[in-house]
Design a protein around this motif. Structure first.
Motif, PDB file in Angstrom:
ATOM      1  N   LEU A 111      23.884 -15.790 -14.947  1.00 37.49           N
ATOM      2  CA  LEU A 111      24.077 -16.901 -14.006  1.00 37.49           C
ATOM      3  C   LEU A 111      23.064 -16.839 -12.853  1.00 37.49           C
ATOM      4  CD1 LEU A 111      25.705 -19.367 -13.115  1.00 37.49           C
ATOM      5  CD2 LEU A 111      27.317 -17.801 -11.974  1.00 37.49           C
ATOM      6  N   ARG A 112      22.805 -15.645 -12.334  1.00 31.76           N
ATOM      7  CA  ARG A 112      21.844 -15.519 -11.227  1.00 31.76           C
ATOM      8  C   ARG A 112      20.442 -15.915 -11.691  1.00 31.76           C
ATOM      9  NH1 ARG A 112      24.942 -10.848 -10.111  1.00 31.76           N
ATOM     10  NH2 ARG A 112      23.426  -9.567 -11.212  1.00 31.76           N
ATOM     11  N   GLU A 135      13.515 -22.217 -21.539  1.00 35.69           N
ATOM     12  CA  GLU A 135      13.373 -20.983 -22.311  1.00 35.69           C
ATOM     13  C   GLU A 135      14.269 -19.863 -21.798  1.00 35.69           C
ATOM     14  OE1 GLU A 135       9.260 -20.079 -22.193  1.00 35.69           O
ATOM     15  OE2 GLU A 135       8.685 -21.656 -23.628  1.00 35.69           O
ATOM     16  N   MET A 136      15.164 -20.138 -20.829  1.00 35.38           N
ATOM     17  CA  MET A 136      16.113 -19.122 -20.354  1.00 35.38           C
ATOM     18  C   MET A 136      17.076 -18.753 -21.499  1.00 35.38           C
ATOM     19  SD  MET A 136      15.466 -18.256 -17.280  1.00 35.38           S
ATOM     20  CE  MET A 136      16.997 -17.492 -16.808  1.00 35.38           C
ATOM     21  N   PRO A 137      17.581 -17.500 -21.530  1.00 34.59           N
ATOM     22  CA  PRO A 137      18.513 -17.090 -22.610  1.00 34.59           C
ATOM     23  C   PRO A 137      19.754 -17.950 -22.680  1.00 34.59           C
ATOM     24  CG  PRO A 137      17.668 -15.162 -21.462  1.00 34.59           C
ATOM     25  CD  PRO A 137      17.196 -16.355 -20.671  1.00 34.59           C
ATOM     26  N   ALA A 138      20.205 -18.454 -21.536  1.00 34.08           N
ATOM     27  CA  ALA A 138      21.438 -19.248 -21.553  1.00 34.08           C
ATOM     28  C   ALA A 138      21.236 -20.585 -22.217  1.00 34.08           C
ATOM     29  CB  ALA A 138      21.953 -19.429 -20.120  1.00 34.08           C
ATOM     30  N   LEU A 139      19.956 -21.123 -22.234  1.00 33.05           N
ATOM     31  CA  LEU A 139      19.688 -22.435 -22.809  1.00 33.05           C
ATOM     32  C   LEU A 139      18.856 -22.380 -24.073  1.00 33.05           C
ATOM     33  CD1 LEU A 139      18.808 -24.333 -19.487  1.00 33.05           C
ATOM     34  CD2 LEU A 139      21.022 -24.220 -20.636  1.00 33.05           C
ATOM     35  N   ARG A 140      18.461 -21.235 -24.470  1.00 35.37           N
ATOM     36  CA  ARG A 140      17.501 -21.110 -25.566  1.00 35.37           C
ATOM     37  C   ARG A 140      18.071 -21.605 -26.883  1.00 35.37           C
ATOM     38  NH1 ARG A 140      15.440 -15.287 -25.888  1.00 35.37           N
ATOM     39  NH2 ARG A 140      14.665 -15.909 -23.824  1.00 35.37           N
ATOM     40  N   ASN A 141      19.347 -21.387 -27.119  1.00 36.12           N
ATOM     41  CA  ASN A 141      19.943 -21.724 -28.414  1.00 36.12           C
ATOM     42  C   ASN A 141      20.630 -23.089 -28.401  1.00 36.12           C
ATOM     43  OD1 ASN A 141      19.161 -19.249 -29.494  1.00 36.12           O
ATOM     44  ND2 ASN A 141      20.993 -18.233 -28.706  1.00 36.12           N
ATOM     45  N   ASP A 142      20.449 -23.859 -27.329  1.00 34.79           N
ATOM     46  CA  ASP A 142      21.073 -25.189 -27.246  1.00 34.79           C
ATOM     47  C   ASP A 142      20.184 -26.192 -27.993  1.00 34.79           C
ATOM     48  OD1 ASP A 142      22.377 -27.501 -26.623  1.00 34.79           O
ATOM     49  OD2 ASP A 142      22.829 -26.889 -24.554  1.00 34.79           O
ATOM     50  N   SER A 143      20.760 -26.930 -28.913  1.00 33.74           N
ATOM     51  CA  SER A 143      19.981 -27.893 -29.712  1.00 33.74           C
ATOM     52  C   SER A 143      19.439 -29.039 -28.860  1.00 33.74           C
ATOM     53  CB  SER A 143      20.861 -28.445 -30.836  1.00 33.74           C
ATOM     54  OG  SER A 143      22.004 -29.079 -30.303  1.00 33.74           O
ATOM     55  N   ARG A 144      20.170 -29.424 -27.830  1.00 34.95           N
ATOM     56  CA  ARG A 144      19.688 -30.508 -26.955  1.00 34.95           C
ATOM     57  C   ARG A 144      18.427 -30.083 -26.208  1.00 34.95           C
ATOM     58  NH1 ARG A 144      24.827 -31.529 -23.376  1.00 34.95           N
ATOM     59  NH2 ARG A 144      24.640 -29.248 -23.364  1.00 34.95           N
ATOM     60  N   VAL A 189      21.364 -30.142 -18.172  1.00 38.20           N
ATOM     61  CA  VAL A 189      21.973 -29.226 -19.156  1.00 38.20           C
ATOM     62  C   VAL A 189      22.146 -27.844 -18.563  1.00 38.20           C
ATOM     63  CG1 VAL A 189      21.681 -28.146 -21.411  1.00 38.20           C
ATOM     64  CG2 VAL A 189      21.121 -30.565 -21.108  1.00 38.20           C
ATOM     65  N   ALA A 190      21.149 -27.404 -17.757  1.00 38.31           N
ATOM     66  CA  ALA A 190      21.242 -26.088 -17.121  1.00 38.31           C
ATOM     67  C   ALA A 190      22.410 -26.050 -16.150  1.00 38.31           C
ATOM     68  CB  ALA A 190      19.923 -25.762 -16.427  1.00 38.31           C
ATOM     69  N   ASN A 191      22.604 -27.161 -15.395  1.00 38.61           N
ATOM     70  CA  ASN A 191      23.729 -27.200 -14.458  1.00 38.61           C
ATOM     71  C   ASN A 191      25.070 -27.118 -15.211  1.00 38.61           C
ATOM     72  OD1 ASN A 191      22.082 -27.363 -12.183  1.00 38.61           O
ATOM     73  ND2 ASN A 191      21.891 -29.620 -12.324  1.00 38.61           N
ATOM     74  N   GLN A 192      25.150 -27.833 -16.327  1.00 43.34           N
ATOM     75  CA  GLN A 192      26.384 -27.732 -17.128  1.00 43.34           C
ATOM     76  C   GLN A 192      26.626 -26.299 -17.602  1.00 43.34           C
ATOM     77  OE1 GLN A 192      26.094 -30.514 -20.328  1.00 43.34           O
ATOM     78  NE2 GLN A 192      26.150 -32.353 -18.982  1.00 43.34           N
ATOM     79  N   ARG A 193      25.532 -25.656 -18.016  1.00 43.48           N
ATOM     80  CA  ARG A 193      25.678 -24.269 -18.475  1.00 43.48           C
ATOM     81  C   ARG A 193      26.080 -23.358 -17.345  1.00 43.48           C
ATOM     82  NH1 ARG A 193      27.572 -21.369 -22.304  1.00 43.48           N
ATOM     83  NH2 ARG A 193      26.551 -19.325 -22.506  1.00 43.48           N
ATOM     84  N   GLY A 195      27.916 -24.246 -14.790  1.00 43.59           N
ATOM     85  CA  GLY A 195      29.351 -24.448 -14.561  1.00 43.59           C
ATOM     86  C   GLY A 195      30.212 -23.711 -15.566  1.00 43.59           C
ATOM     87  N   ALA A 196      29.794 -23.719 -16.851  1.00 46.16           N
ATOM     88  CA  ALA A 196      30.555 -23.004 -17.879  1.00 46.16           C
ATOM     89  C   ALA A 196      30.571 -21.502 -17.622  1.00 46.16           C
ATOM     90  CB  ALA A 196      29.964 -23.313 -19.256  1.00 46.16           C
ATOM     91  N   LEU A 197      29.386 -20.976 -17.164  1.00 46.20           N
ATOM     92  CA  LEU A 197      29.330 -19.545 -16.871  1.00 46.20           C
ATOM     93  C   LEU A 197      30.224 -19.203 -15.694  1.00 46.20           C
ATOM     94  CD1 LEU A 197      25.515 -18.810 -17.373  1.00 46.20           C
ATOM     95  CD2 LEU A 197      27.410 -18.154 -18.861  1.00 46.20           C
ATOM     96  N   ARG A 198      30.239 -20.046 -14.642  1.00 46.49           N
ATOM     97  CA  ARG A 198      31.094 -19.757 -13.504  1.00 46.49           C
ATOM     98  C   ARG A 198      32.578 -19.786 -13.896  1.00 46.49           C
ATOM     99  NH1 ARG A 198      27.322 -23.380 -10.819  1.00 46.49           N
ATOM    100  NH2 ARG A 198      25.950 -22.191  -9.389  1.00 46.49           N
ATOM    101  N   ALA A 199      32.962 -20.759 -14.744  1.00 44.14           N
ATOM    102  CA  ALA A 199      34.370 -20.827 -15.165  1.00 44.14           C
ATOM    103  C   ALA A 199      34.774 -19.601 -15.981  1.00 44.14           C
ATOM    104  CB  ALA A 199      34.596 -22.099 -15.992  1.00 44.14           C
ATOM    105  N   GLU A 200      33.896 -19.145 -16.878  1.00 49.23           N
ATOM    106  CA  GLU A 200      34.224 -17.960 -17.697  1.00 49.23           C
ATOM    107  C   GLU A 200      34.303 -16.713 -16.840  1.00 49.23           C
ATOM    108  OE1 GLU A 200      32.812 -15.818 -21.877  1.00 49.23           O
ATOM    109  OE2 GLU A 200      31.668 -17.521 -21.024  1.00 49.23           O
ATOM    110  N   ILE A 201      33.373 -16.624 -15.807  1.00 47.36           N
ATOM    111  CA  ILE A 201      33.423 -15.462 -14.899  1.00 47.36           C
ATOM    112  C   ILE A 201      34.712 -15.491 -14.082  1.00 47.36           C
ATOM    113  CG2 ILE A 201      32.318 -14.448 -12.865  1.00 47.36           C
ATOM    114  CD1 ILE A 201      29.632 -15.315 -14.044  1.00 47.36           C
TER     115      ILE A 201
END
Length: 559
Positions: A111-112, A135-144, A189-193, A195-201
């Protein structure tokens, strides 16, 4: 066992003797002796019986206490099992919490890094910033994101082509705006990701729940159950002991009453003695039959000895035709050549010897062997054979069966006091039918070896003058090798069901085979024992020969 029982039942004299002795002994032991020893009734002693009621109540209460304690212990153990299952679940949850903490730290790092790249894209809205963010790991595998990167690359490639010309081109400005829109989409898309990371944390940072379980102690319940069991076992043991004592007292009291007033009914004692005597008599006869079995049926003989049973001679049926003709009345007694037993035996012998029939007939009863041999000779005469009967039995039963003279005979030929023609006599066996008979003779008895030598020497003469030679010999002589001296060593043995011992018959047949004889078969004699005169002196049976032929006495009556 059926054959043995049948043979045992066929000995009424022996069973009767044993039964009478057993009956008398039973009456003496059950009636006379007890009545002689009757004494005056003794008063029955009074004995204080132990009290088992209180002990039974104690045992019942102990059983209830034991059941209650056992139920409580079972409930405590079930609670302990549930607590152990909860502890296992808590341990598993702790392990899960440890793994969740590690994942939370990993997600925080991602997240940081994502925050830094989003801030960079906001500060410097360039294609390189957007590409680094994608190219960040959090977005690398997203098809969009992958599709947006491809679109961004295409726009940059077209824009680079317009930028090389120089000047301000509206198409270049439109491509730049298009690239910025794609970058802002990647940023969204990064902002959505993020938010998902913050909710899981936040979910992984939930504080653990601590629940305290009480300590379950089953020692007291176990001690209570063991105490109840010990009380119950002690009560049951004492109760069993007192019941044994009471049962012993009951038996002693019953025995005293029976001794004081035991008078059995005479009819019951008589019936018991009768049944006991019958059972003991038959049992003794059966045991004797099992220890020394005797001939029973043809099937048993063939299976046990491996020798064929040629026929069975049954009691003759009364016939009015028997005494109507003078020739039949003059014929020797016990003659019935038309009987099925003799016809079958002769047929079994004649089929193997169409030219010369020579056979030795023997048996455990010389009279039966003589009657069978003479009937076989009569059948041979009916078949148009010139027949010779040689009586090799010292008692001369064949001569008695044919009602002929007994001297001179074989012994006279051995002493050279007579020749074969002198010793041969014609004996009538029916109307216009006769056989040639050579009796045993008188004087000192001859040995088996001497008779065998004589027969061997003159065997060719017999074969030359006769078509059938039937010899009658004792079983001991046949076992010593006398049959091998005749033109044919075949032997037919006459056995009596219920009289001839099986094992002795087997040993005799083995001796006959060992001395050169051939056991052709057996003839079962189930008729009454014939009464023939011995040494020329007829037995006083009180009946004429014709009546003797129709109904002779049994072997037990003769004995």
């Amino acid at each position: 066992m059926t054959n043995r029982a049948r043979n045992a039942m066929n000995r009424p004299a022996f069973i009767g003797a044993i039964s009478v002795g057993t009956f008398v002994t039973a009456l003496v032991s059950m009636v006379i002796v007890p009545r002689a020893q009757q004494r005056e009734a003794v008063p029955i002693p009074t004995v204080t019986r132990p009290d088992t009621l209180s002990l039974a109540v104690t045992a019942a209460m102990a059983r209830v206490q034991f059941a209650s304690a056992d139920s409580a212990l079972t409930a405590v153990r079930m609670d302990a099992q549930a607590q152990a299952a909860w502890i296992d679940a808590e341990l598993a949850r702790v392990v899960v919490d440890t793994l969740a903490e590690a994942r939370r730290d990993s997600l925080a790092v991602r997240l940081r890094a994502l925050d830094m790249m989003v801030a960079r894209a906001e500060q410097a809205p360039l294609a390189s910033s957007y590409r680094a963010l994608a190219e960040m790991p959090a977005l690398r595998n997203d098809s969009r994101v992958l599709a947006l990167l491809d679109s961004l690359s295409d726009v940059e490639r077209e824009r680079d082509g317009f930028g090389a010309v120089g000047g301000v081109d509206p198409i270049f400005v439109a491509l730049t705006s298009r690239a910025n829109e794609i970058g802002r989409t990647i940023q969204g898309v990064a902002n959505q990701r993020r938010g998902a990371l913050r909710a899981e944390i936040a979910r992984l940072e939930a504080p653990p729940t601590v629940v305290e379980m009480p300590v379950i102690d089953s020692a007291s319940h176990l001690a209570a159950r063991d105490s109840a069991r010990a009380t119950l076992d002690a009560s049951l043991q004492e109760l069993v002991r007192l019941r044994v004592v009471s049962r012993t007292l009951d038996l002693e009291e019953q025995r005293a009453r029976e001794q004081a007033s035991a008078i059995a009914p005479p009819v019951a004692l008589l019936a018991a003695a009768f049944v006991l005597s019958a059972v003991f008599g038959f049992g003794t006869a059966l045991m004797r039959e099992l220890r020394r079995p005797r001939v029973s049926t043809a099937h048993e003989l063939e299976r046990f000895l491996g020798v064929r049973v040629l026929s069975t001679v049954e009691p003759p049926m009364p016939s009015a035709e028997r005494g109507r003709r003078q020739a039949d009345r003059a014929a020797p007694p016990y003659f019935d050549p038309a009987a099925e037993g003799y016809q079958l035996a002769y047929l079994a012998l004649a089929t193997e010897h169409p030219a010369l029939l020579a056979v030795t007939v023997s048996g455990d009863d010389p009279a039966i062997a003589a009657v069978v041999a003479c009937n076989l000779a009569a059948v041979a005469v009916d078949e148009a054979r010139t027949t010779l009967v040689i009586d090799l039995e010292p008692t001369g039963r064949a001569a008695a069966a044919l009602r002929s003279r007994s001297e001179p005979g074989i012994t006279d030929i051995l002493r050279q006091d007579a020749t074969w023609p002198d010793a041969t006599v014609e004996a009538s066996v029916g109307r216009d039918k006769s056989v040639a008979l050579v009796p045993f003779g008188g004087g000192p008895p001859a040995s088996v070896q001497e008779i065998a030598t004589l027969l061997t020497r003159d065997a060719s003469r017999m074969a030359r003058y006769y078509d059938a030679v039937v010899a009658v010999a004792a079983s001991d002589a046949v076992g010593a090798g006398l049959a091998a001296a005749l033109p044919s060593p075949e032997v037919v043995y006459c056995a009596q069901p219920g009289i001839t011992p099986l094992r002795e018959l087997r040993d005799l047949l083995e001796r006959i085979r060992a001395t050169g004889g051939v056991v052709r078969g057996l003839v079962l004699w189930t008729a009454d024992r014939p009464l023939l005169p011995v040494d020329g002196r007829p037995k006083q049976s009180g009946r004429s020969p014709v009546s003797a032929a129709r109904g002779p006495q049994t072997a037990d009556q003769v004995a």
